[in-house]
Design a protein around this motif. Structure first.
Motif, PDB file in Angstrom:
ATOM      1  N   ARG A  67       5.703   3.309   1.262  1.00 48.76           N
ATOM      2  CA  ARG A  67       4.470   3.340   1.257  1.00 48.76           C
ATOM      3  C   ARG A  67       3.911   1.660   1.783  1.00 48.76           C
ATOM      4  O   ARG A  67       3.088   1.498   1.651  1.00 48.76           O
ATOM      5  CB  ARG A  67       4.323   3.805   0.160  1.00 48.76           C
ATOM      6  N   LYS A  68       4.749   0.671   0.363  1.00 52.17           N
ATOM      7  CA  LYS A  68       3.838  -0.756   1.206  1.00 52.17           C
ATOM      8  C   LYS A  68       4.638  -1.396   1.796  1.00 52.17           C
ATOM      9  O   LYS A  68       3.017  -1.660   2.736  1.00 52.17           O
ATOM     10  CB  LYS A  68       5.042  -1.837  -0.281  1.00 52.17           C
ATOM     11  N   THR A 101       1.689  -2.523   4.649  1.00 44.77           N
ATOM     12  CA  THR A 101       1.226  -4.240   5.406  1.00 44.77           C
ATOM     13  C   THR A 101       1.150  -3.479   6.427  1.00 44.77           C
ATOM     14  O   THR A 101       0.668  -4.362   7.705  1.00 44.77           O
ATOM     15  CB  THR A 101       2.640  -4.701   4.467  1.00 44.77           C
TER      16      THR A 101
END
Length: 82
Positions: free
Chosen positions: A43-44, A48
Motif C-alpha cells: 500500500r505504501k 508513493t
C-alpha cells in the motif's frame, strides 16, 4: 534465355506444421501461474507511485499551459488581434 526470379525459390524454409491450440483451461492455469509470480506493490509503494504520477502530470500540465499561453501571445503580437 530469361530466368523467372519472381516464383518461389528453393531458399525458403518449408512451412512448419501448425501447432495445436491451447485449451481455455490450460490457458487459465498458465495465467494464474504467471500472476502468482508477480511481486505486487505494498500500500505504501502504491501511494508513493500514485503521488509521483500525479506530481508529474501536474508539472506537465503547467509546462504545456505556459507554452500555450506564450505561443498565443506571440502569435497575437505578430499578426495582431483584439
Amino acid at each position: 534465355m530469361a530466368i523467372d526470379t519472381r516464383g518461389e525459390t528453393s531458399d525458403k524454409p518449408a512451412p512448419s506444421p501448425k501447432k495445436k491450440r491451447t485449451t481455455p483451461a490450460l490457458f487459465y492455469r498458465q495465467v494464474v501461474a504467471e500472476l502468482r509470480k508477480v511481486i505486487w506493490p505494498t500500500r505504501k509503494d502504491l501511494i508513493t507511485y500514485t503521488m509521483v504520477v500525479l506530481v508529474f502530470v501536474l508539472i506537465m500540465v503547467a509546462i504545456v499551459s505556459a507554452l500555450d499561453f506564450l505561443l498565443t501571445e506571440g502569435v497575437l503580437a505578430v499578426f495582431g488581434g483584439s
